[in-house]
Design an enzyme around this catalytic site. Structure first.
Site, mmCIF file in Angstrom:
data_model
loop_
_atom_site.group_PDB
_atom_site.id
_atom_site.type_symbol
_atom_site.label_atom_id
_atom_site.label_comp_id
_atom_site.label_asym_id
_atom_site.label_seq_id
_atom_site.Cartn_x
_atom_site.Cartn_y
_atom_site.Cartn_z
ATOM 1 N N PRO A 2 0.961 -1.435 -0.184
ATOM 2 C CA PRO A 2 -0.218 -0.192 0.014
ATOM 3 C C PRO A 2 0.820 1.396 0.322
ATOM 4 O O PRO A 2 1.349 1.821 1.108
ATOM 5 C CB PRO A 2 -0.883 0.015 1.262
ATOM 6 C CG PRO A 2 -0.667 -1.508 1.720
ATOM 7 C CD PRO A 2 0.391 -2.243 1.439
ATOM 8 N N GLU A 3 0.770 1.721 -1.082
ATOM 9 C CA GLU A 3 1.320 2.710 -1.301
ATOM 10 C C GLU A 3 0.500 4.238 -1.325
ATOM 11 O O GLU A 3 -0.906 4.005 -1.071
ATOM 12 C CB GLU A 3 2.170 3.305 -2.595
ATOM 13 C CG GLU A 3 3.383 2.524 -2.496
ATOM 14 C CD GLU A 3 4.496 2.810 -3.911
ATOM 15 O OE1 GLU A 3 4.427 3.298 -4.304
ATOM 16 O OE2 GLU A 3 4.850 1.059 -4.210
ATOM 17 N N LYS A 62 0.023 7.618 3.349
ATOM 18 C CA LYS A 62 0.127 5.975 3.253
ATOM 19 C C LYS A 62 -0.542 5.589 4.065
ATOM 20 O O LYS A 62 -0.479 4.411 5.074
ATOM 21 C CB LYS A 62 1.496 5.246 3.187
ATOM 22 C CG LYS A 62 1.884 5.797 1.848
ATOM 23 C CD LYS A 62 3.315 4.975 1.635
ATOM 24 C CE LYS A 62 4.429 5.593 0.589
ATOM 25 N NZ LYS A 62 6.531 4.860 1.160
ATOM 26 N N ARG A 117 2.022 -10.209 6.947
ATOM 27 C CA ARG A 117 3.608 -10.333 7.532
ATOM 28 C C ARG A 117 3.656 -9.611 8.662
ATOM 29 O O ARG A 117 4.542 -10.169 9.208
ATOM 30 C CB ARG A 117 4.489 -8.608 6.318
ATOM 31 C CG ARG A 117 4.855 -9.943 5.390
ATOM 32 C CD ARG A 117 5.696 -9.283 4.484
ATOM 33 N NE ARG A 117 7.099 -9.097 4.508
ATOM 34 C CZ ARG A 117 8.409 -8.857 4.035
ATOM 35 N NH1 ARG A 117 8.144 -8.283 3.128
ATOM 36 N NH2 ARG A 117 8.820 -8.327 4.818
ATOM 37 N N ARG A 267 16.580 -1.383 -2.220
ATOM 38 C CA ARG A 267 15.239 -1.910 -3.137
ATOM 39 C C ARG A 267 15.881 -1.556 -4.942
ATOM 40 O O ARG A 267 16.310 -1.183 -5.743
ATOM 41 C CB ARG A 267 13.997 -1.025 -2.671
ATOM 42 C CG ARG A 267 14.800 0.309 -1.662
ATOM 43 C CD ARG A 267 13.664 0.046 -0.764
ATOM 44 N NE ARG A 267 12.456 -0.186 -0.873
ATOM 45 C CZ ARG A 267 11.622 1.154 -0.198
ATOM 46 N NH1 ARG A 267 12.765 2.139 -0.140
ATOM 47 N NH2 ARG A 267 10.660 1.335 -0.724
#
Length: 277
Positions: A2-3, A62, A117, A267
């Site tokens: 989720p951004e 966010k 997670r 990343r």
DNA sequence: ATTAATGTTCAGAA
DNA sequence: TTTCTGAACATTAA
């Protein structure tokens, strides 16, 4: 993951359903090995959210903010795999919190936070504490203008890709959309932020806003791993419009050069070495 | 069976 | 002061 677009979709998906409803019980699920992290403590969280009314739902970068009639705010950070759901979750396994709402005919009896997670967090803050969170964030990506962006980029020589991910400079952009934004703006992810020309800053600002707006209209990106889904557990569709993200080895849809993958700040970055300079 | 990869945020180190 | 690194986790693919 989720951004901004995914979180905005969560907010829009629950706003009309939960605004004006009362939380009759806050259930902290204990089915997972590690309990969810709650600030300030689970006891006070349960006590101070039970029997309060949800007066509004907003997005802060966010994060999802549930405004309560007490003047407090429930702040939900989905981080990697957190979902806010009105429907049944993808699995029963990773339910973290269930807010049971006063029953209304034809309405969902609850709203829940599901997180595979378990990196997500939930907090109960007063107005002051929420302001402190807001103060640590840069301009929201949907509100950005060229002059603001220029001033922000002037402050650092780190690469433009890493700069876009820094939430205290610009808020809401994550790893997926950073690659897509830079491709649309035709800017190399490796350029120092303070080296961009005025036309490049204009193009970048336009790309930030247009990519975010289009992704919101498509209800975000649901990747192959299926981690993100909207409040009704349905897929987003912006992944069908990705130009570079997770497309290393494929042709750039603009110039047919092969898209490459690189690593910045641990990343993945995806980019076209020909049309991003 | 082990290991790498996935991505957001924060604490602590450089 | 600013920037970088690792940890918090769970799951899948190799």
């Amino acid at each position: 993951m989720p951004e901004l677009p995914e979180v905005e979709t969560m907010v829009r998906g629950i706003r009309s359903e939960v605004t004006g409803r009362q939380i009759i019980r806050t259930e902290i699920c204990r089915c997972s090995r590690k309990p969810i992290r709650i600030h300030p403590s689970r006891r006070s969280f349960v006590r101070n959210t039970t029997q309060t009314c949800i007066t509004g739902v907003e997005r802060l970068a966010k994060r999802v903010i549930l405004q309560l009639s007490t003047g407090h705010f429930i702040v939900i950070e989905p981080r990697m795999t957190g979902l806010i759901l009105l429907s049944d979750p993808p699995t029963n396994e990773h339910r973290r919190i269930c807010w049971h709402l006063d029953p209304r005919r034809g309405r969902s009896p609850w709203i829940q936070f599901w997180d595979r997670r378990g990196l997500g967090t939930v907090s109960l803050l007063d107005a002051n504490e929420l302001d402190q969170v807001r103060d640590r964030l840069g301009t929201d990506a949907l509100q950005l203008n060229t002059d603001q962006l220029a001033a922000t980029l002037r402050q650092t020589s780190t690469s433009i890709k890493v700069c876009l991910l820094d939430q205290k400079r610009i808020a809401g952009i994550g790893n997926l959309y950073a690659s897509e934004i830079l491709h649309r703006a035709r800017i190399s992810p490796f350029l120092p932020a303070n080296s961009l020309s005025r036309p490049q800053v204009r193009a970048l600002c336009s790309a930030v806003r247009s990519v975010m707006q289009e992704a919101v209209l498509s209800e975000g990106s649901t990747l192959g791993d299926g981690t993100y889904r909207n409040a009704l557990n349905q897929d987003g569709s912006y992944q069908n419009q990705h130009r570079v993200y997770q497309r290393a080895g494929e042709e750039c849809p603009r110039c047919r050069q092969i898209i490459e993958r690189s690593v910045q700040a641990q990343r993945s970055t995806f980019y076209c070495p020909r049309c991003q300079r």
